[in-house]
Design a protein around this motif. Structure first.
Motif, PDB file in Angstrom:
ATOM      1  N   ARG A  82       0.692  -1.085   0.102  1.00 28.74           N
ATOM      2  CA  ARG A  82       0.043   0.122   0.008  1.00 28.74           C
ATOM      3  C   ARG A  82       1.009   1.179   0.087  1.00 28.74           C
ATOM      4  O   ARG A  82       0.546   2.367  -0.329  1.00 28.74           O
ATOM      5  N   ARG A  94       0.478   7.193   2.388  1.00 24.10           N
ATOM      6  CA  ARG A  94      -0.201   7.354   0.969  1.00 24.10           C
ATOM      7  C   ARG A  94      -0.150   6.279   0.179  1.00 24.10           C
ATOM      8  O   ARG A  94       0.945   5.418  -0.061  1.00 24.10           O
ATOM      9  N   ARG A  95      -1.251   5.672  -0.411  1.00 23.24           N
ATOM     10  CA  ARG A  95      -1.197   4.568  -1.337  1.00 23.24           C
ATOM     11  C   ARG A  95      -0.745   4.728  -2.465  1.00 23.24           C
ATOM     12  O   ARG A  95      -0.424   5.710  -3.377  1.00 23.24           O
ATOM     13  N   VAL A  96       0.226   3.735  -2.840  1.00 27.43           N
ATOM     14  CA  VAL A  96       0.874   3.853  -4.219  1.00 27.43           C
ATOM     15  C   VAL A  96      -0.024   3.502  -5.439  1.00 27.43           C
ATOM     16  O   VAL A  96      -0.716   2.607  -5.539  1.00 27.43           O
ATOM     17  N   GLN A  97      -0.069   4.743  -6.407  1.00 29.88           N
ATOM     18  CA  GLN A  97      -0.838   4.378  -7.335  1.00 29.88           C
ATOM     19  C   GLN A  97      -0.050   3.741  -8.604  1.00 29.88           C
ATOM     20  O   GLN A  97       1.261   3.901  -8.791  1.00 29.88           O
ATOM     21  N   ARG A  98      -0.615   2.748  -9.345  1.00 29.75           N
ATOM     22  CA  ARG A  98      -0.170   2.081 -10.161  1.00 29.75           C
ATOM     23  C   ARG A  98       0.750   2.925 -11.377  1.00 29.75           C
ATOM     24  O   ARG A  98       1.972   2.890 -11.876  1.00 29.75           O
ATOM     25  N   PHE A  99      -0.001   4.078 -11.880  1.00 30.33           N
ATOM     26  CA  PHE A  99       0.661   4.986 -12.865  1.00 30.33           C
ATOM     27  C   PHE A  99       1.786   5.586 -12.233  1.00 30.33           C
ATOM     28  O   PHE A  99       2.700   6.016 -13.256  1.00 30.33           O
ATOM     29  N   ALA A 100       1.711   6.002 -10.939  1.00 36.79           N
ATOM     30  CA  ALA A 100       2.814   6.715 -10.497  1.00 36.79           C
ATOM     31  C   ALA A 100       4.165   6.045 -10.683  1.00 36.79           C
ATOM     32  O   ALA A 100       5.156   6.449 -10.699  1.00 36.79           O
ATOM     33  N   TYR A 172       5.082  -5.689 -12.919  1.00 42.68           N
ATOM     34  CA  TYR A 172       4.466  -4.861 -12.075  1.00 42.68           C
ATOM     35  C   TYR A 172       2.960  -4.879 -12.675  1.00 42.68           C
ATOM     36  O   TYR A 172       1.987  -4.784 -11.796  1.00 42.68           O
ATOM     37  N   SER A 176      -0.315  -6.510 -10.761  1.00 45.38           N
ATOM     38  CA  SER A 176      -1.244  -5.455 -10.115  1.00 45.38           C
ATOM     39  C   SER A 176      -2.795  -5.185 -10.729  1.00 45.38           C
ATOM     40  O   SER A 176      -3.447  -4.252 -10.372  1.00 45.38           O
TER      41      SER A 176
END
Length: 207
Positions: A82, A94-100, A172, A176
């Motif tokens: 997360r 803060r949650r990790v966003q795939r796009f980031a 990834y 994901s």
């Protein structure tokens, strides 16, 4: 046969080896090349550097940047996390966003591949006598020896690093939950952009 092909297609999803291999490959280059040259090492530098202090500082900065990127790459190994740094206040929650993670990884993978392909082609053209090259970094230099080193060490590292980071991004994405159709389209676009970037970079180098 179909089961075997299916397993091969899913390999990046069920294994995180490109992530760890990419991290190790980056650290190897950072330590053995960049930090070594920053400390005054001369292997791979067949000539006299015009500004040694500036070159050592640039090598150190590059080594630090590559080391940081190597550890950031490890975030692609576990899509279920997360947060990247859960113990750091504010940021860690803060949650990790795939796009980031995917966007910068794919962008830099493309740059790495383009750098490696264009650089290798340029060196091959020089070594075969098709073009000439100029290296303002040096006051005096053995161009042929430098070109061989650049071809077999520097540009080869860029090429392999680009492949590993691209595979890490694929791992990834699949792990994901990105849909297979989106991954196929993304892989096609990524390949086309990488080829275009390689051609443009080679043109810029030869111009």
């Amino acid at each position: 046969m179909s089961q075997r092909n299916h397993s091969f297609a899913d390999f990046p999803r069920i294994s995180a080896w490109p992530v760890y291999a990419g991290c190790a490959w980056a650290l190897l280059y950072a330590v053995l090349i960049r930090f070594y040259q920053a400390a005054g090492g001369t292997i791979g530098l067949p000539g006299t550097i015009h500004d040694p202090d500036a070159f050592r500082q640039a090598s150190y900065n590059a080594g630090v940047a590559i080391t940081v990127c190597a550890f950031i790459l490890l975030a692609l190994a576990n899509p279920g996390r997360r947060a990247l740094f859960p113990r750091i206040p504010w940021i860690g929650r803060r949650r990790v966003q795939r796009f980031a993670l995917l966007a910068p990884t794919l962008f830099f993978s493309c740059i790495l591949l383009a750098h490696g392909v264009a650089g290798m082609l340029r060196n091959v053209l020089f070594l075969t006598g098709s073009i000439s090259i100029d290296l303002p970094l040096f006051d005096t230099v053995n161009l042929r020896l430098f070109s061989l080193w650049d071809l077999l060490v520097y540009e080869l590292w860029f090429l392999i690093m680009g492949v590993l980071s691209g595979l890490a991004a694929a791992h990834y994405a699949q792990s994901s939950g990105v849909s297979p159709s989106a991954i196929r389209v993304g892989a096609l676009l990524y390949s086309l952009v990488s080829l275009l970037a390689s051609a443009l970079l080679l043109y810029a180098v030869l111009a």
